[in-house]
Design an enzyme around this catalytic site. Sequence first.
Site, PDB file in Angstrom:
ATOM      1  N   ARG A 183       0.846  -1.205   0.000  1.00 28.85           N
ATOM      2  CA  ARG A 183       0.000   0.000   0.000  1.00 28.85           C
ATOM      3  C   ARG A 183       0.878   1.250   0.000  1.00 28.85           C
ATOM      4  O   ARG A 183       1.509   1.581   1.010  1.00 28.85           O
ATOM      5  CB  ARG A 183      -0.917   0.004   1.224  1.00 28.85           C
ATOM      6  CG  ARG A 183      -1.783   1.262   1.303  1.00 28.85           C
ATOM      7  CD  ARG A 183      -2.977   1.120   2.221  1.00 28.85           C
ATOM      8  NE  ARG A 183      -2.650   1.110   3.630  1.00 28.85           N
ATOM      9  CZ  ARG A 183      -3.550   1.196   4.611  1.00 28.85           C
ATOM     10  NH1 ARG A 183      -4.848   1.294   4.307  1.00 28.85           N
ATOM     11  NH2 ARG A 183      -3.183   1.161   5.877  1.00 28.85           N
ATOM     12  N   ASP A 469      -3.522   3.629  14.608  1.00 27.17           N
ATOM     13  CA  ASP A 469      -2.667   4.051  13.502  1.00 27.17           C
ATOM     14  C   ASP A 469      -3.132   5.419  13.019  1.00 27.17           C
ATOM     15  O   ASP A 469      -3.961   6.065  13.682  1.00 27.17           O
ATOM     16  CB  ASP A 469      -2.640   2.989  12.392  1.00 27.17           C
ATOM     17  CG  ASP A 469      -3.957   2.849  11.666  1.00 27.17           C
ATOM     18  OD1 ASP A 469      -4.886   3.642  11.930  1.00 27.17           O
ATOM     19  OD2 ASP A 469      -4.061   1.961  10.810  1.00 27.17           O
TER      20      ASP A 469
END
Length: 569
Positions: A183, A469
């Site tokens: 990603r 996160d």
Amino acid sequence: MVGFETFLEPSSTERKTGMAYDLPEGVDIRGKYDAEFAKILSRDALQFVADLQREFRNHIKYATECRKEAKMRYNNGSLPGFDPATKYIREREWVCAAVPPAVADRRVEITGPVERKMIINALNSGAKVFMADFEDALSPSWENLMRGQVNLRDAVNRTISFHDTARNRVYKLNDQTAKLFVRPRGWHLPESHIFIDGEPATGCLVDFGLYFFHNFKAFRRIQGEGFGPFFYLPKMEHSREAKIWNNVFERAERLAGIEKGSIRATVLIETLPAVFQMDEILYELRDHSVGLNCGRWDYIFSYVKTFQAHPDRLLPDRVLVGMTQHFMRSYSDLLIRTCHRRGVHAMGGMAAQIPIRDDPVANEAALELVRKDKLREVKAGHDGTWAAHPGLIPAIVEVFTNSMGNKVNQIHTVKREDAANLTEEDLLQRPRGVRSMDGLRLNTRVGIQYLAAWLTGTGSVPLYNLMEDAATAEISRVQNWQWLKYGVELDGDGLGVKVTRELFGRVVDEEMARIEKEVGQEKLKKGMYKEACKIFTRQCTTPILDDFLTLDAYNRIVIHHPKGSSSRL
Ligand SMILES: CC(=O)SCCNC(=O)CCNC(=O)[C@H](O)C(C)(C)COP(=O)(O)OP(=O)(O)OC[C@H]1O[C@@H](n2cnc3c(N)ncnc32)[C@H](O)[C@@H]1OP(=O)(O)O
Ligand SMILES: O=CC(=O)O
Ligand SMILES: [Mg+2]
């Protein structure tokens, strides 16, 4: 321009060239020199990245301008919705290219930053896929990004190993490993250590370009059964952004001399505007798609951001905004229907719970929450889902396997035609629940600690037994901002207190004191807590909402190498 031969043969300019990067015309590297990084930042690889940047920079600038215009419309009272101009794409029958056999079964995907030990653990974890993350789970320091590229190259070539000297433990790959997806960062983040024609490079083109250049050949042979490499694409708001990615892929395929449709990508639907563009996004990427994913955490963040000027759509406490809220369930249902109609995977998202090592009762309760979340996903028709931690994989595999039986996915068996009736109202419905002082305190405590970790190079952390996160921290930030901006009443405690700057100031002081108690004076002093507190407080109280927490914070982790020592030879 680089051609096919330069991909196949290491060029003479890729030889070791002393203590400076060997740079093509127009490229300047301001990050630290490292001999390992120099192998990644070879002249030909940088030329490939520079060519991508030059071809697509104007398209990216235009897409960024369009984001700003859309924001202005929402701030002036408009709501996001389906675009009448692309109704024909939504209504016509068409399908994406067939799913590559290597990734037909994606029932459990583990995610994690591109850190060496974690990559090995994730690939060995028993998950079908590992999504190696340059995005939500990574603090994009020069060191992390370049080490990440080195680690991925070694992982693709299967030479990766890691020696934990403290525990005298050596990590190596098992024979059977998960399939690798990568990603790259979102379109918004620059890479300020690499300048191309005097401007910082686009972060995601650096991530994609370097990884593709060095790995496409080995990946297709070792991992992809003739396909690949595979990607996850984050934070898009419109199909025009997917079109740019499609063009990037086609260009990369042409230069590498591999078939169109070799590269495959799953797009995260994790912004509110994108939920109205799912068919259009798949259509743009129809030769390169392997589905969509419910990026639930950024999606919640995006709900607040999109409605930043809509006081009638304020969120309740963060812990109450889960997948069973009507707007979240509707998004997941429509995503499943859209993907299966177009012949690709509909991936579920991340439950935030992680194993709790020292408390078996709490651990079982956390596991049960994960099982419940995954059962809802598989019953709804998702083909697979994400796991934050290797310890969760057996339970998640069990839930998906019990429900799917011997099918590798549900693309052709669960159509969810009922979701065709979902309306714009269903997708936008305000989440229900109360707001509390505890919610305000938790947002503050989590936001500051996350940012302190991020500033010191760690992009995903365990906090209060949950995975945090960049996406989850964004929710904490924008929720505080929203409550302050509209002076909401905290109705969950029976106290009826209004959120004001004074109250928030007190909460910040008290939560910093609590953090100090929890982490200890020594760690607080050595860490970046004070800086994190300053940034977080500013972002929560600023009159105009910052687009991203990490954009402002990024400037604090950019370290330019002393002039001259990494410039052109
Ligand atoms: C919103 C989104 O975008 S979700 C996707 C992005 N977020 C993520 O990918 C988060 C991934 N998860 C993680 O980073 C971690 O699990 C954390 C930070 C939440 C918790 O990490 P820790 O506290 O270190 O976990 P813990 O100590 O229990 O780890 C035990 C072992 O599992 C490993 N491990 C934990 N999580 C992972 C993972 N996701 N991938 C690979 N290995 C992992 C650790 O490296 C450790 O290995 P070791 O025993 O060989 O030393
Ligand atoms: O990237 C995933 C998310 O939930 O955000
Ligand atoms: Mg995300």
